[in-house]
Design a protein around this motif. Structure first.
Motif, short mmCIF file in Angstrom:
data_model
loop_
_atom_site.label_atom_id
_atom_site.label_comp_id
_atom_site.label_asym_id
_atom_site.label_seq_id
_atom_site.Cartn_x
_atom_site.Cartn_y
_atom_site.Cartn_z
N HIS A 176 -42.76 10.39 56.22
CA HIS A 176 -41.54 9.86 55.61
C HIS A 176 -40.60 10.98 55.17
CE1 HIS A 176 -43.41 5.94 55.67
NE2 HIS A 176 -44.47 6.46 55.10
N ASN A 177 -39.36 10.92 55.66
CA ASN A 177 -38.28 11.86 55.36
C ASN A 177 -38.39 13.19 56.12
OD1 ASN A 177 -37.27 9.93 53.63
ND2 ASN A 177 -36.87 11.37 51.97
N PHE A 178 -39.46 13.39 56.89
CA PHE A 178 -39.50 14.57 57.76
C PHE A 178 -40.13 14.23 59.11
CE2 PHE A 178 -43.30 14.81 55.17
CZ PHE A 178 -44.32 15.24 56.02
N GLU A 179 -39.94 12.97 59.55
CA GLU A 179 -40.47 12.55 60.84
C GLU A 179 -39.91 13.39 61.99
OE1 GLU A 179 -36.90 10.77 59.60
OE2 GLU A 179 -38.84 10.17 58.77
N ASP A 180 -38.67 13.84 61.85
CA ASP A 180 -38.06 14.67 62.89
C ASP A 180 -38.70 16.06 62.92
OD1 ASP A 180 -36.91 14.96 60.29
OD2 ASP A 180 -35.21 16.02 61.13
N TYR A 181 -38.87 16.68 61.76
CA TYR A 181 -39.43 18.03 61.69
C TYR A 181 -40.85 18.06 62.28
CZ TYR A 181 -40.46 22.56 59.40
OH TYR A 181 -40.78 23.87 59.12
N LEU A 182 -41.68 17.08 61.92
CA LEU A 182 -43.04 17.05 62.46
C LEU A 182 -43.03 16.82 63.97
CD1 LEU A 182 -45.97 17.33 61.59
CD2 LEU A 182 -46.04 14.88 61.16
N LEU A 183 -42.07 16.04 64.44
CA LEU A 183 -41.94 15.81 65.88
C LEU A 183 -41.59 17.10 66.61
CD1 LEU A 183 -41.82 13.98 68.38
CD2 LEU A 183 -39.46 13.43 67.75
N TRP A 184 -40.69 17.90 66.06
CA TRP A 184 -40.30 19.15 66.73
C TRP A 184 -41.52 20.06 66.90
CZ3 TRP A 184 -36.93 16.14 67.71
CH2 TRP A 184 -35.85 15.77 66.93
N THR A 185 -42.38 20.12 65.88
CA THR A 185 -43.57 20.97 66.02
C THR A 185 -44.51 20.41 67.11
OG1 THR A 185 -44.84 19.80 64.30
CG2 THR A 185 -43.43 21.63 63.59
N ALA A 186 -44.49 19.09 67.29
CA ALA A 186 -45.36 18.47 68.29
C ALA A 186 -44.92 18.73 69.72
CB ALA A 186 -45.45 16.96 68.04
N ILE A 187 -43.61 18.93 69.92
CA ILE A 187 -43.11 19.14 71.29
C ILE A 187 -42.76 20.60 71.57
CG2 ILE A 187 -42.19 16.79 71.36
CD1 ILE A 187 -39.38 17.97 71.10
N ALA A 188 -43.03 21.49 70.61
CA ALA A 188 -42.58 22.88 70.73
C ALA A 188 -43.13 23.59 71.95
CB ALA A 188 -42.93 23.64 69.45
N LYS A 189 -44.33 23.21 72.39
CA LYS A 189 -44.94 23.90 73.53
C LYS A 189 -44.53 23.32 74.87
CE LYS A 189 -49.01 25.44 70.94
NZ LYS A 189 -50.50 25.41 70.85
N GLN A 190 -43.71 22.27 74.85
CA GLN A 190 -43.32 21.62 76.10
C GLN A 190 -42.07 22.24 76.74
OE1 GLN A 190 -43.28 17.30 76.17
NE2 GLN A 190 -44.52 17.21 74.30
N GLY A 191 -41.33 23.05 75.99
CA GLY A 191 -40.11 23.65 76.53
C GLY A 191 -39.38 24.44 75.46
N LYS A 192 -38.15 24.81 75.75
CA LYS A 192 -37.40 25.68 74.85
C LYS A 192 -36.41 24.90 74.01
CE LYS A 192 -36.32 29.81 76.44
NZ LYS A 192 -35.75 30.89 77.28
N PHE A 193 -36.06 25.49 72.87
CA PHE A 193 -35.14 24.89 71.90
C PHE A 193 -33.89 25.77 71.76
CE2 PHE A 193 -38.94 23.16 69.23
CZ PHE A 193 -39.07 22.08 70.10
N CYS A 194 -32.80 25.13 71.33
CA CYS A 194 -31.57 25.88 71.08
C CYS A 194 -30.69 25.11 70.09
CB CYS A 194 -30.78 26.08 72.39
SG CYS A 194 -29.18 26.91 72.18
N ASN A 195 -29.91 25.84 69.31
CA ASN A 195 -28.82 25.29 68.51
C ASN A 195 -27.52 25.93 68.96
OD1 ASN A 195 -29.68 23.35 66.49
ND2 ASN A 195 -30.84 25.01 65.52
N LEU A 196 -26.53 25.14 69.31
CA LEU A 196 -25.23 25.66 69.65
C LEU A 196 -24.52 26.11 68.37
CD1 LEU A 196 -24.07 23.02 72.30
CD2 LEU A 196 -25.30 25.18 72.66
N ALA A 197 -23.90 27.27 68.44
CA ALA A 197 -23.29 27.87 67.26
C ALA A 197 -21.87 27.35 67.05
CB ALA A 197 -23.30 29.38 67.37
N GLU A 198 -21.74 26.04 66.99
CA GLU A 198 -20.47 25.41 66.68
C GLU A 198 -20.74 24.02 66.12
OE1 GLU A 198 -18.02 23.96 69.97
OE2 GLU A 198 -19.60 24.62 71.34
N PRO A 199 -19.89 23.55 65.23
CA PRO A 199 -20.11 22.21 64.66
C PRO A 199 -19.76 21.13 65.67
CG PRO A 199 -18.09 23.15 63.79
CD PRO A 199 -18.72 24.23 64.62
N LEU A 200 -20.69 20.19 65.89
CA LEU A 200 -20.44 19.09 66.82
C LEU A 200 -20.44 17.73 66.13
CD1 LEU A 200 -22.44 20.20 70.00
CD2 LEU A 200 -20.00 20.45 69.51
N ILE A 201 -20.77 17.72 64.84
CA ILE A 201 -20.66 16.48 64.08
C ILE A 201 -20.14 16.78 62.67
CG2 ILE A 201 -22.67 15.53 65.30
CD1 ILE A 201 -24.10 15.54 62.50
#
Length: 319
Positions: A176-201
């Protein structure tokens, strides 16, 4: 209704009648148009459903369910989504017009990446600008270095490949309240991550939000979260304890106090306007007069900007 869209914009909604119209409009006005907008109405008791139904765009798919929480609503939306790419979005935020176009371009051009987020502009409940949020990490290397210490993504900014999340079993409903964070750790070995350095929302802070400053949640909440992230999973028993903590704090005083305290911090450390900071901190003090950290924050607001910025850099979690 699109039968094979490229992107599913996934939006859970619970009692968001004040904001959801603006959120929907910002999606419908995207420069990239090959998408469906799946809105999961999670048992709203206000006018949320009527506002959704007022839109006749065939790309909007409304799914109703009893109130089960955001993780369950997201899993429901994933079940009904038709696209291979999922763009998460919240019903009280605002998409910049090129958000979908820029993120899908990145993922299509870089197939080794499975998720891309972005920076964001924080706004207040009345749409006033609060500050520009820079992610703590942008490149895959930076993100992986920090993944198990801090959540590197703002959830409503991310776009990801549906298959990878499905392989991980979807969102963990006990986190609860960190379902996204725990999910990211679960898929971390499946591929690469990135954050675009500009505001999109535009990310809206408002007292009704389910997310409040975790320092207000208490030590036990933070311990449960930290242990789950380290292990990579959470038990149902721990989930029940988290939910009990959250429900005990789901009261006006705590949510409004947290909101004003957080706004005060941001008007000092991220968008230096000490008078506005003091306005918010005074409201936080009036709501929760026994929280000593608010008095300290009010005192800090009279210090020079350079000193405040130095203090924030040295100990960002304190300020």
């Amino acid at each position: 209704m699109k039968t094979n869209p490229c992107i599913t914009v996934l939006m859970p909604a619970y009692n968001t009648e004040k904001y959801i119209g603006e959120a929907i409009e910002s999606v419908l006005q995207q420069t990239y148009t090959d998408f469906e907008l799946v809105i999961v109405n999670d048992g709203s008791t206000d006018g949320t459903r009527a506002i959704i139904n007022s839109y006749k765009d065939e790309r909007i798919i409304l799914i109703d369910q009893p109130n089960m929480g955001v993780a369950a609503a997201l899993n429901t939306g994933l079940k009904y989504s038709k696209a291979p790419y999922i763009a998460r979005f919240d019903a009280d935020d605002v998409c910049h017009p090129q958000r979908l176009e820029k993120q899908i371009k990145f993922l299509l051009e870089n197939p080794e990446y499975i998720l891309v987020g972005s920076d964001a502009d924080y706004i207040l409940e009345n749409n006033d600008f609060l500050f520009h949020f820079h992610c703590i990490a942008h490149s895959h290397k930076e993100i992986m270095e920090k993944l198990y210490f801090y959540c590197p993504f703002m959830h409503p900014t991310v776009m990801y490949k549906k298959a990878n999340v499905a392989n991980a079993g979807g969102y963990p409903t006990d986190a609860h309240n960190f379902e996204d964070y725990l999910l990211w750790t679960a898929i971390a070995k499946q591929g690469k991550f990135c954050n675009l350095a500009e505001p999109l929302i535009k990310y809206r802070l408002n007292p009704a939000s389910v997310t409040i400053d975790e320092r207000w949640r208490g030590r036990r909440f933070r311990e449960l979260k930290r242990d789950a992230i380290k292990r990579g999973h959470i038990t149902a028993e721990e989930g029940n304890e988290l939910l009990a903590i959250i429900k005990s704090q789901d009261v006006r005083k705590i949510k409004e106090g947290s909101y004003h305290a957080l706004c005060g911090k941001k008007f000092l450390a991220n968008n230096y306007q000490p008078e506005k900071a003091r306005e918010h901190v005074k409201k936080a003090i009036s709501i929760r007069p026994l929280r000593l950290d608010n008095y300290l924050l009010y005192t800090v607001s009279y210090l020079p900007e350079k000193f405040i910025l130095w203090l924030h850099r040295m100990s960002p979690n304190k300020l």
